[in-house]
Design a protein around this motif. Structure first.
Motif, short mmCIF file in Angstrom:
data_model
loop_
_atom_site.label_atom_id
_atom_site.label_comp_id
_atom_site.label_asym_id
_atom_site.label_seq_id
_atom_site.Cartn_x
_atom_site.Cartn_y
_atom_site.Cartn_z
N SER A 179 0.84 -1.19 0.00
CA SER A 179 0.00 0.00 0.00
C SER A 179 0.88 1.25 0.00
O SER A 179 1.87 1.31 0.74
CB SER A 179 -0.90 0.03 1.24
N VAL A 180 0.50 2.24 -0.80
CA VAL A 180 1.21 3.51 -0.82
C VAL A 180 0.53 4.43 0.19
O VAL A 180 -0.68 4.69 0.10
CB VAL A 180 1.19 4.16 -2.22
N VAL A 181 1.30 4.95 1.14
CA VAL A 181 0.72 5.81 2.17
C VAL A 181 1.21 7.26 2.06
O VAL A 181 0.66 8.14 2.72
CB VAL A 181 1.02 5.26 3.58
N ALA A 182 2.22 7.52 1.23
CA ALA A 182 2.73 8.89 1.08
C ALA A 182 3.60 8.97 -0.17
O ALA A 182 4.04 7.94 -0.72
CB ALA A 182 3.55 9.30 2.31
N GLY A 183 3.85 10.20 -0.62
CA GLY A 183 4.76 10.43 -1.76
C GLY A 183 4.23 9.91 -3.07
O GLY A 183 5.01 9.45 -3.92
N VAL A 202 4.98 9.70 7.27
CA VAL A 202 4.12 10.11 6.15
C VAL A 202 4.41 11.56 5.76
O VAL A 202 4.55 11.90 4.58
CB VAL A 202 2.64 9.94 6.52
N SER A 203 4.52 12.44 6.76
CA SER A 203 4.77 13.85 6.48
C SER A 203 6.12 14.04 5.79
O SER A 203 6.25 14.82 4.82
CB SER A 203 4.74 14.66 7.78
N ALA A 204 7.14 13.35 6.27
CA ALA A 204 8.48 13.48 5.69
C ALA A 204 8.49 13.01 4.24
O ALA A 204 9.09 13.64 3.35
CB ALA A 204 9.49 12.69 6.51
N ALA A 205 7.81 11.89 3.95
CA ALA A 205 7.78 11.36 2.59
C ALA A 205 7.01 12.28 1.66
O ALA A 205 7.40 12.51 0.50
CB ALA A 205 7.17 9.96 2.59
N ASP A 206 5.89 12.82 2.14
CA ASP A 206 5.09 13.73 1.30
C ASP A 206 5.87 14.99 0.95
O ASP A 206 5.76 15.52 -0.17
CB ASP A 206 3.79 14.09 2.00
N ARG A 207 6.62 15.51 1.92
CA ARG A 207 7.39 16.73 1.63
C ARG A 207 8.40 16.50 0.50
O ARG A 207 8.69 17.41 -0.28
CB ARG A 207 8.13 17.19 2.90
N LEU A 265 6.32 6.24 -0.05
CA LEU A 265 6.44 5.44 1.17
C LEU A 265 5.41 4.33 1.09
O LEU A 265 4.20 4.59 0.96
CB LEU A 265 6.20 6.31 2.41
N ILE A 266 5.88 3.08 1.14
CA ILE A 266 5.03 1.91 0.91
C ILE A 266 4.98 1.08 2.19
O ILE A 266 6.01 0.81 2.82
CB ILE A 266 5.60 1.06 -0.25
N GLU A 267 3.77 0.68 2.56
CA GLU A 267 3.61 -0.24 3.70
C GLU A 267 3.74 -1.68 3.21
O GLU A 267 3.11 -2.07 2.22
CB GLU A 267 2.24 -0.06 4.34
N VAL A 268 4.58 -2.45 3.93
CA VAL A 268 4.72 -3.88 3.65
C VAL A 268 4.06 -4.63 4.82
O VAL A 268 4.55 -4.56 5.96
CB VAL A 268 6.20 -4.28 3.52
N PRO A 269 2.96 -5.33 4.57
CA PRO A 269 2.25 -6.01 5.67
C PRO A 269 3.08 -7.16 6.24
O PRO A 269 4.00 -7.68 5.59
CB PRO A 269 0.97 -6.51 5.01
#
Length: 496
Positions: A20-24, A99-104, A109-113
């Motif tokens: 899942s992509v959560v940022a950037g 999340v904030s750092a990646a978006d900036r 930023l990808i979540e690996v379950p």
């Protein structure tokens, strides 16, 4: 670019991984070149750019927190960061500061379950990269076969250049050593030549071992030499988005094919040049009646009348390749040209001294060669340029066409008694005579030039009259002038 490129979005779309992509999200188009696992606070020394970097985040706080960690990875060219989550790992869900750092940075930023091990992600990435590289290789081979087939067609240079442009998605230009465009594709690609004029000059000067690559108005540009043992031309390839492996491999194939074609062209040109050169040599050094001379001229595509002969000291046959009309030969150490007229000659021979005959008939071309050499000799103290025999004084030109022994015999017949004098007196009288005639027979200007009294000048000229038996105040002055010019002409002909 390559035939196919593996991007962050392609990794995320792999259903078996359940990522899942959560940022950037703005960086999902970044190219993935490898997958790497690291728990170091600062792994950048082990990165080359384009990595999908997997981590559980256990050392991120030691790196100064997510913001500093992400910024370091972004500066290193990482394609994306995959954060492993799980009940036994550092994080069970992605922290907001990550999340904030990646978006900036627009760094994905990808979540690996927990159910997806890092090795599964690595396996997918490398299987896809391997498959794409194989596809690249297969497509490159197919494109190379297309180029090889095009090289066998008539007009092989243009065909291969067009094929390279199509198969590799490039802008392609092929030039000769003068910078003349031999082929360009697609339409408008010729403009690249001017953009990389400096690189073309450097590769041209460097020869077969030189090449160049630069970034300009047309993007990533590569300049390659063409030829076998000697440089025959240059290949320029450009792509606004960068030259990939597939393109560079096709460029290498095109270099080989174009080099072979240019060598064939050169061989054909050499054979034709040799044939034309033999005809020119026979015309300017042999004796032919009008019919025979006309036949020879017709065989090399030149008219029968009003031809010009040009002489370029030390010139190579290749210098004549750019002339719009004409033929050339090496005669002794000079380049000799047969031309229907002087148009374009000065522009094609910059920085060189060229002697040019007046218009001559087909059966008097040897006379034209002598005229051109005379014009060249008479201009020996001048700088580069084309010196036309038609522009030279007629008496000088005629005298230089005569055999030196005849000219010297005539001059000796006039000045023999002066030549018999002691050296000092002989040189004094001859210098006085030359100066007086050069000053239009003016006693006042001659005396001033020599720094002597008029009476002394008259005494010397009377002595010349006595020794030559010719009165300088009568028509016999002409005979003395001709004798002076004949002696100079004989000296110059002997010097040649």
């Amino acid at each position: 670019m390559s035939v196919g490129e593996f991007r962050v979005a392609d990794v995320v779309r792999e259903a078996s991984l359940q990522l899942s992509v959560v940022a950037g999200r703005g960086g999902l188009d970044r190219r993935v070149r490898s997958a790497h696992v690291s728990e170091l606070p600062d792994p950048t020394d082990w990165l080359r750019g384009g990595e999908l970097l997997m981590t559980t985040g256990m050392s991120v706080e030691a790196a100064g927190g997510p913001d500093a960690y992400m910024r370091a990875l972004g500066d290193a060219g990482v394609a994306a960061v995959a954060l492993g989550l799980g009940s036994t790992l550092t994080y069970q869900r992605t922290p907001r500061d990550w999340v904030s750092a990646a978006d900036r940075l627009d760094l994905p930023l990808i979540e690996v379950p927990a159910r997806t091990p890092f090795i599964a992600v690595t396996d997918v990435v490398y299987r896809r990269l391997t498959a794409m590289r194989n596809e690249d290789a297969e497509q490159t081979i197919r494109a190379q076969q297309v180029l090889a087939g095009l090289a066998l067609r008539p007009g092989g240079v243009a065909a291969v250049a067009g094929g390279l442009a199509t198969e590799a998605g490039l802008r392609v230009v092929v030039t000769d050593l003068r910078g003349t465009v031999l082929a360009a594709a697609p339409e408008g690609a010729e403009a690249i030549r001017d953009d990389v004029a400096g690189e073309l000059a450097r590769v041209g000067d460097g020869g077969m071992r030189a090449s160049a690559r630069c970034t300009g108005a047309h993007g990533d540009v590569m300049v390659q030499p063409l030829g076998a043992d000697q440089l025959r031309g240059l290949l320029v390839c450009a792509d606004p988005s960068g030259l990939g492996v597939h393109q560079r491999m096709l460029i290498g194939s095109a270099v080989a094919l174009l080099s072979a074609e240019l060598e064939h062209v050169h061989a054909r040109q050499e054979a034709e040049r040799s044939r034309r050169s033999a005809a020119v040599l026979e015309l300017v050094t042999g004796t032919h009646d009008r019919a025979a001379a006309s036949a020879l001229l017709s065989s090399i595509g030149l008219p029968e009348d009003a031809l010009r002969v040009a002489v370029v000291p030390g010139g190579a046959l290749e210098l004549a390749d750019g002339l719009p009309a004409g033929a050339a030969a090496r005669v002794e150490s000079d380049l000799v040209l047969l031309l229907p007229g002087p148009e374009g000659l000065a522009e094609m021979m910059p920085g060189r001294v060229v002697g040019l005959s007046g218009p001559v008939r087909q059966d008097t071309l040897p006379l034209g060669l002598r005229q051109a050499r005379v014009a060249l000799w008479l201009a020996r103290r001048n700088g580069p340029g084309v010196y036309d025999a038609d522009d030279r004084p007629s008496l000088q030109l005629l005298l230089h066409l005569g055999p030196p022994e005849v000219l010297r015999a005539y001059a000796d017949g006039v000045f023999g008694a002066i030549d018999a004098l002691p050296q000092t007196r002989r040189e004094e009288l001859m210098r006085t005579l030359w100066t007086w005639m050069g000053m239009d027979c003016s006693y006042g200007r001659t005396a001033a030039q020599l720094g002597i009294h008029r009476h002394t000048l008259r005494e010397r000229l009377q002595k010349v009259e006595e020794l030559t038996g010719r009165r300088l105040a009568s028509w016999e002055l002409g005979a003395v002038w001709v004798a002076l010019m004949a002696r100079e002409a004989a000296d110059s002909l002997d010097a040649r």
